[in-house]
Design a protein around this motif. Sequence first.
Motif, mmCIF file in Angstrom:
data_model
loop_
_atom_site.group_PDB
_atom_site.id
_atom_site.type_symbol
_atom_site.label_atom_id
_atom_site.label_comp_id
_atom_site.label_asym_id
_atom_site.label_seq_id
_atom_site.Cartn_x
_atom_site.Cartn_y
_atom_site.Cartn_z
ATOM 1 N N THR A 261 0.820 -1.216 0.000
ATOM 2 C CA THR A 261 0.000 0.000 0.000
ATOM 3 C C THR A 261 0.851 1.263 0.000
ATOM 4 O O THR A 261 0.564 2.218 -0.737
ATOM 5 C CB THR A 261 -0.932 0.009 1.228
ATOM 6 O OG1 THR A 261 -1.848 -1.086 1.136
ATOM 7 C CG2 THR A 261 -1.715 1.309 1.300
ATOM 8 N N ASN A 262 1.898 1.300 0.817
ATOM 9 C CA ASN A 262 2.745 2.490 0.903
ATOM 10 C C ASN A 262 3.435 2.796 -0.425
ATOM 11 O O ASN A 262 3.591 3.960 -0.806
ATOM 12 C CB ASN A 262 3.790 2.315 2.008
ATOM 13 C CG ASN A 262 3.170 2.320 3.390
ATOM 14 O OD1 ASN A 262 2.109 2.922 3.606
ATOM 15 N ND2 ASN A 262 3.805 1.647 4.332
ATOM 16 N N ILE A 263 3.822 1.750 -1.139
ATOM 17 C CA ILE A 263 4.460 1.950 -2.449
ATOM 18 C C ILE A 263 3.460 2.540 -3.434
ATOM 19 O O ILE A 263 3.764 3.478 -4.175
ATOM 20 C CB ILE A 263 5.020 0.612 -2.983
ATOM 21 C CG1 ILE A 263 6.136 0.105 -2.070
ATOM 22 C CG2 ILE A 263 5.534 0.772 -4.415
ATOM 23 C CD1 ILE A 263 6.664 -1.263 -2.448
ATOM 24 N N PHE A 264 2.242 1.996 -3.430
ATOM 25 C CA PHE A 264 1.210 2.504 -4.332
ATOM 26 C C PHE A 264 0.873 3.965 -4.025
ATOM 27 O O PHE A 264 0.674 4.772 -4.937
ATOM 28 C CB PHE A 264 -0.052 1.645 -4.227
ATOM 29 C CG PHE A 264 0.061 0.309 -4.894
ATOM 30 C CD1 PHE A 264 0.335 0.212 -6.257
ATOM 31 C CD2 PHE A 264 -0.105 -0.860 -4.176
ATOM 32 C CE1 PHE A 264 0.438 -1.017 -6.881
ATOM 33 C CE2 PHE A 264 -0.004 -2.094 -4.783
ATOM 34 C CZ PHE A 264 0.278 -2.177 -6.143
ATOM 35 N N ARG A 265 0.804 4.309 -2.745
ATOM 36 C CA ARG A 265 0.515 5.694 -2.357
ATOM 37 C C ARG A 265 1.595 6.630 -2.876
ATOM 38 O O ARG A 265 1.301 7.717 -3.401
ATOM 39 C CB ARG A 265 0.413 5.807 -0.836
ATOM 40 C CG ARG A 265 -0.799 5.121 -0.236
ATOM 41 C CD ARG A 265 -0.826 5.292 1.277
ATOM 42 N NE ARG A 265 -1.912 4.530 1.879
ATOM 43 C CZ ARG A 265 -2.165 4.489 3.178
ATOM 44 N NH1 ARG A 265 -1.406 5.174 4.023
ATOM 45 N NH2 ARG A 265 -3.169 3.774 3.647
ATOM 46 N N THR A 266 2.840 6.213 -2.754
ATOM 47 C CA THR A 266 3.958 7.035 -3.226
ATOM 48 C C THR A 266 3.911 7.213 -4.737
ATOM 49 O O THR A 266 4.089 8.320 -5.258
ATOM 50 C CB THR A 266 5.301 6.391 -2.825
ATOM 51 O OG1 THR A 266 5.334 6.222 -1.413
ATOM 52 C CG2 THR A 266 6.469 7.258 -3.264
#
Length: 280
Positions: free
Chosen positions: A98-103
């Motif tokens: 999720t954090n990668i997608f948000r970035t």
Amino acid sequence: MEKAIKKYFPVFVLPTLIAFTIGFIAPFLLGIYLSFCKFTTVTDGTFVGLKNYVKILDDPTFLHSMWYTALFTVASVLLINVLAFAVALLLTKGIKGTNIFRTVFFMPNLIGGIVLGYIWQLLLNGILAKFERTLTYSSVYGFWGLVILMCWQQVGYMMIIYISGIQNIPGELIEAAKIDGASPRQILKSVTIPMVMPSITICTFLTLTNGFKLFDQNLALTNGAPSKMSELLALNIYNTFYGRTGYEGVGQAKAVIFFIIVGVIAVLQNKLTRSKEVQQ
């Protein structure tokens, strides 16, 4: 402590107030005055009354750009907010990475408008070349090119705001709705959306004002071509002020009207969405 704050409050506020007056209030008031003048610089203005505003009514490019901007703003506001909300919902479901997608989704917002405009000009013209078309072939192509560009740039930024709103929803409300037998669709309609209304207010305000004020992407993507048919309001004002000799006052008058339009619409939108927050 309170007495000390009240005593020294003017000392701390004064520098900011002076800077705000010099940097915003004074130029703003001067701009309003110059809209009633014929001038080439701010020091040689000659008062001409409402002549500049009368000339605007005889300018078909301004009227076209006003409606073109309104249509573009409606399309971009709806698409950006729907897409950003949908992505935010997906990224709050505990998906891996999720954090990668948000970035990744947020990164386009870090690119400058001019650079972004030229990048998408190359991409879209490359695709349209297969159909023997370009972005400047018709105002329709320029319109949807701008919509695609703005969605790509702003969806990630609005997504962050929506994620913040969704994560602030008390878990007890969701659990209570599930226990009562509410379906995911009912939870979305009756719990999630009402609780995220403050985020919707912020995102709608930002996308609305950004849509009306759009300039650099419009300049880089189509520069108003063909024949100023894809020219948004901000670019029309710029071209009037700097592109037509003796029309500086008319350009300034357009800027004043532009400010009033954006201000009124932003206030109405803010009141409308905030009233929904109160009801909930």
